[in-house]
Design a protein around this motif. Structure first.
Motif, PDB file in Angstrom:
ATOM      1  N   ASN A 108       0.854  -1.187   0.000  1.00  0.00           N
ATOM      2  CA  ASN A 108       0.000   0.000   0.000  1.00  0.00           C
ATOM      3  C   ASN A 108       0.890   1.237   0.000  1.00  0.00           C
ATOM      4  O   ASN A 108       1.534   1.561   0.996  1.00  0.00           O
ATOM      5  N   LEU A 109       0.925   1.928  -1.119  1.00  0.00           N
ATOM      6  CA  LEU A 109       1.853   3.051  -1.259  1.00  0.00           C
ATOM      7  C   LEU A 109       1.447   4.255  -0.423  1.00  0.00           C
ATOM      8  O   LEU A 109       2.275   5.104  -0.117  1.00  0.00           O
ATOM      9  N   ALA A 110       0.169   4.342  -0.039  1.00  0.00           N
ATOM     10  CA  ALA A 110      -0.237   5.409   0.866  1.00  0.00           C
ATOM     11  C   ALA A 110       0.415   5.206   2.230  1.00  0.00           C
ATOM     12  O   ALA A 110       0.851   6.162   2.876  1.00  0.00           O
ATOM     13  N   VAL A 111       0.488   3.946   2.671  1.00  0.00           N
ATOM     14  CA  VAL A 111       1.146   3.639   3.935  1.00  0.00           C
ATOM     15  C   VAL A 111       2.641   3.922   3.831  1.00  0.00           C
ATOM     16  O   VAL A 111       3.245   4.491   4.734  1.00  0.00           O
ATOM     17  N   VAL A 112       3.247   3.543   2.715  1.00  0.00           N
ATOM     18  CA  VAL A 112       4.670   3.812   2.502  1.00  0.00           C
ATOM     19  C   VAL A 112       4.943   5.307   2.535  1.00  0.00           C
ATOM     20  O   VAL A 112       5.892   5.779   3.180  1.00  0.00           O
ATOM     21  N   ARG A 113       4.096   6.071   1.851  1.00  0.00           N
ATOM     22  CA  ARG A 113       4.279   7.522   1.824  1.00  0.00           C
ATOM     23  C   ARG A 113       4.174   8.109   3.229  1.00  0.00           C
ATOM     24  O   ARG A 113       4.926   9.017   3.593  1.00  0.00           O
ATOM     25  N   ASP A 169      13.182  -8.762 -10.021  1.00  0.00           N
ATOM     26  CA  ASP A 169      13.787 -10.027 -10.445  1.00  0.00           C
ATOM     27  C   ASP A 169      14.913 -10.475  -9.529  1.00  0.00           C
ATOM     28  O   ASP A 169      15.966 -10.938  -9.994  1.00  0.00           O
ATOM     29  N   GLY A 170      14.700 -10.328  -8.218  1.00  0.00           N
ATOM     30  CA  GLY A 170      15.679 -10.816  -7.261  1.00  0.00           C
ATOM     31  C   GLY A 170      16.923  -9.969  -7.124  1.00  0.00           C
ATOM     32  O   GLY A 170      17.910 -10.410  -6.535  1.00  0.00           O
ATOM     33  N   ARG A 171      16.868  -8.737  -7.614  1.00  0.00           N
ATOM     34  CA  ARG A 171      18.000  -7.820  -7.497  1.00  0.00           C
ATOM     35  C   ARG A 171      17.510  -6.455  -7.028  1.00  0.00           C
ATOM     36  O   ARG A 171      16.340  -6.118  -7.188  1.00  0.00           O
ATOM     37  N   THR A 172      18.417  -5.658  -6.495  1.00  0.00           N
ATOM     38  CA  THR A 172      18.081  -4.294  -6.115  1.00  0.00           C
ATOM     39  C   THR A 172      18.020  -3.424  -7.359  1.00  0.00           C
ATOM     40  O   THR A 172      18.997  -3.325  -8.107  1.00  0.00           O
ATOM     41  N   ALA A 173      16.862  -2.789  -7.571  1.00  0.00           N
ATOM     42  CA  ALA A 173      16.676  -1.941  -8.745  1.00  0.00           C
ATOM     43  C   ALA A 173      16.736  -0.460  -8.408  1.00  0.00           C
ATOM     44  O   ALA A 173      16.967   0.373  -9.286  1.00  0.00           O
ATOM     45  N   HIS A 174      16.517  -0.119  -7.129  1.00  0.00           N
ATOM     46  CA  HIS A 174      16.483   1.295  -6.750  1.00  0.00           C
ATOM     47  C   HIS A 174      16.652   1.408  -5.251  1.00  0.00           C
ATOM     48  O   HIS A 174      16.138   0.587  -4.482  1.00  0.00           O
ATOM     49  N   ARG A 175      17.393   2.444  -4.832  1.00  0.00           N
ATOM     50  CA  ARG A 175      17.494   2.797  -3.407  1.00  0.00           C
ATOM     51  C   ARG A 175      17.464   4.311  -3.304  1.00  0.00           C
ATOM     52  O   ARG A 175      18.088   5.007  -4.105  1.00  0.00           O
ATOM     53  N   GLY A 176      16.723   4.837  -2.317  1.00  0.00           N
ATOM     54  CA  GLY A 176      16.678   6.285  -2.152  1.00  0.00           C
ATOM     55  C   GLY A 176      15.521   6.717  -1.274  1.00  0.00           C
ATOM     56  O   GLY A 176      14.815   5.889  -0.683  1.00  0.00           O
ATOM     57  N   PRO A 177      15.269   8.025  -1.192  1.00  0.00           N
ATOM     58  CA  PRO A 177      14.155   8.535  -0.382  1.00  0.00           C
ATOM     59  C   PRO A 177      12.813   8.030  -0.922  1.00  0.00           C
ATOM     60  O   PRO A 177      12.571   8.063  -2.136  1.00  0.00           O
ATOM     61  N   ALA A 178      11.958   7.581  -0.031  1.00  0.00           N
ATOM     62  CA  ALA A 178      10.659   7.052  -0.452  1.00  0.00           C
ATOM     63  C   ALA A 178       9.802   8.119  -1.097  1.00  0.00           C
ATOM     64  O   ALA A 178       9.139   7.883  -2.117  1.00  0.00           O
ATOM     65  N   VAL A 217       2.813   1.196 -11.065  1.00  0.00           N
ATOM     66  CA  VAL A 217       1.707   2.077 -10.703  1.00  0.00           C
ATOM     67  C   VAL A 217       2.015   3.474 -11.198  1.00  0.00           C
ATOM     68  O   VAL A 217       3.146   3.806 -11.536  1.00  0.00           O
ATOM     69  N   GLY A 218       0.973   4.305 -11.190  1.00  0.00           N
ATOM     70  CA  GLY A 218       1.148   5.698 -11.554  1.00  0.00           C
ATOM     71  C   GLY A 218       1.526   6.523 -10.355  1.00  0.00           C
ATOM     72  O   GLY A 218       2.082   6.037  -9.372  1.00  0.00           O
ATOM     73  N   HIS A 219       1.193   7.792 -10.393  1.00  0.00           N
ATOM     74  CA  HIS A 219       1.523   8.731  -9.322  1.00  0.00           C
ATOM     75  C   HIS A 219       0.863   8.306  -8.028  1.00  0.00           C
ATOM     76  O   HIS A 219      -0.299   7.911  -8.010  1.00  0.00           O
ATOM     77  N   GLY A 220       1.595   8.326  -6.932  1.00  0.00           N
ATOM     78  CA  GLY A 220       1.056   7.961  -5.626  1.00  0.00           C
ATOM     79  C   GLY A 220       0.019   8.953  -5.165  1.00  0.00           C
ATOM     80  O   GLY A 220      -0.164  10.014  -5.761  1.00  0.00           O
ATOM     81  N   PRO A 221      -0.703   8.647  -4.075  1.00  0.00           N
ATOM     82  CA  PRO A 221      -1.748   9.534  -3.568  1.00  0.00           C
ATOM     83  C   PRO A 221      -1.154  10.800  -3.003  1.00  0.00           C
ATOM     84  O   PRO A 221       0.010  10.833  -2.610  1.00  0.00           O
ATOM     85  N   LEU A 246       7.937   8.097  -4.896  1.00  0.00           N
ATOM     86  CA  LEU A 246       6.486   8.137  -5.057  1.00  0.00           C
ATOM     87  C   LEU A 246       6.021   9.408  -5.750  1.00  0.00           C
ATOM     88  O   LEU A 246       4.934   9.442  -6.342  1.00  0.00           O
ATOM     89  N   ASP A 247       6.829  10.449  -5.693  1.00  0.00           N
ATOM     90  CA  ASP A 247       6.495  11.694  -6.386  1.00  0.00           C
ATOM     91  C   ASP A 247       6.882  11.666  -7.865  1.00  0.00           C
ATOM     92  O   ASP A 247       6.514  12.555  -8.622  1.00  0.00           O
ATOM     93  N   ASP A 248       7.656  10.656  -8.262  1.00  0.00           N
ATOM     94  CA  ASP A 248       8.123  10.534  -9.638  1.00  0.00           C
ATOM     95  C   ASP A 248       7.237   9.511 -10.349  1.00  0.00           C
ATOM     96  O   ASP A 248       7.436   8.304 -10.225  1.00  0.00           O
ATOM     97  N   ALA A 249       6.247   9.994 -11.094  1.00  0.00           N
ATOM     98  CA  ALA A 249       5.255   9.111 -11.703  1.00  0.00           C
ATOM     99  C   ALA A 249       5.902   8.103 -12.645  1.00  0.00           C
ATOM    100  O   ALA A 249       5.533   6.922 -12.662  1.00  0.00           O
ATOM    101  N   GLU A 250       6.864   8.556 -13.423  1.00  0.00           N
ATOM    102  CA  GLU A 250       7.505   7.649 -14.392  1.00  0.00           C
ATOM    103  C   GLU A 250       8.284   6.554 -13.683  1.00  0.00           C
ATOM    104  O   GLU A 250       8.202   5.368 -14.045  1.00  0.00           O
TER     105      GLU A 250
END
Length: 258
Positions: free
Chosen positions: A194-199, A210-219, A235-239, A223-227
């Motif tokens: 639930n990305l609202a909870v994450v936010r 696929d079993g690898r780290t694809a991204h690390r950084g500020p949550a 998913v698209g842009h978070g709430p 979530l503010d970066d739709a692309e």
């Protein structure tokens, strides 16, 4: 490599092979000493396997440093004894036992006096419902029991795996509040769809693919970066921030991890 003083748990090149099948191919992640770190990813990305690898519940290789100490070769009971509390995806509640009995079973021998004052301060409802059968509690109340058990002992880290999965929006908000209070006492590694909870909760995040780290950084930045959210999570842009404070939105990453 000099340890980062802000990092409690440092996972490097974590690999898991089960039944001849490679599940994790080299996961890297850091869990901060304070607040909530979210572990995200699409269905089957390897999030639950990563948690199990950290705990030693599956065969693993690589490096898992807890406060600078290597744990990758240690059995699960020793890892837990080093100070990791685990609230599993299915909560692991004993439905036929009372709330008090469920908590009592979590007391760790040799870990000092159980922290009932802390648990009851964070979750006063557990004290009020001490004699109630856990199976008659709401989903949110059961999650309080699951997380309360991890706080009874002197843990340095709590891992919560999919704590809002399958819950109604109102209960999701309740559980988010539970996690928010728990994170004031101990850092949390949160596997969440639930990305609202994450936010609402997470300061940093790690995304697996696929079993690898694809991204690390500020949550928040992810979530503010739709692309990026669409590419990494499907998913698209978070709430909006206002909605996320109540965590009523569902906003799943559509996963049922392996």
């Amino acid at each position: 490599m000099t340890p980062d003083p802000d990092v409690l748990l440092a996972v490097r090149d974590l690999r898991v092979l089960i039944g001849g099948r490679h599940i994790l191919h080299g996961v890297d992640l850091d869990v901060a000493r304070h607040g909530v770190t979210a572990l995200l990813g699409r269905n089957g990305a390897g999030k639950t396997t990563t948690v199990r690898g950290i705990l030693g519940l599956v065969p693993r290789a690589g490096s898992v440093l807890l406060d600078g100490e290597e744990t990758v070769a240690l059995p699960t009971h020793t890892v837990v004894g080093r100070g990791i509390g685990y609230a599993p995806e299915d909560r692991g509640i004993f439905a036929g036992l009372t709330v008090a009995e469920n908590l009592r079973l979590a007391e760790r021998r040799g870990a000092g006096e159980p922290a009932y004052p802390l648990v009851h301060e964070l979750f006063p409802e557990l004290k009020q419902r001490a004699r109630q059968l856990a199976g008659t509690l709401s989903g949110g109340q059961q999650q309080m029991v699951a997380i309360g058990r991890t706080l009874l002992n002197t843990n340095r880290l709590v891992i919560a795996d999919e704590p809002t999965k399958g819950l109604a929006p109102r209960v999701v908000a309740e559980v988010a509040g539970v996690l928010e209070r728990a994170a004031e006492a101990v850092p949390v590694l949160l596997v969440e769809q639930n990305l609202a909870v994450v936010r609402r909760l997470a300061g940093t995040c790690v995304v697996l693919a696929d079993g690898r780290t694809a991204h690390r950084g500020p949550a928040q930045a992810l979530l503010d970066d739709a692309e990026a959210a669409r590419r990494l999570l499907g998913v698209g842009h978070g709430p909006p921030a206002a909605a996320s404070r109540t965590a009523h939105a569902s906003s799943p990453t559509a996963e049922a991890d392996s």
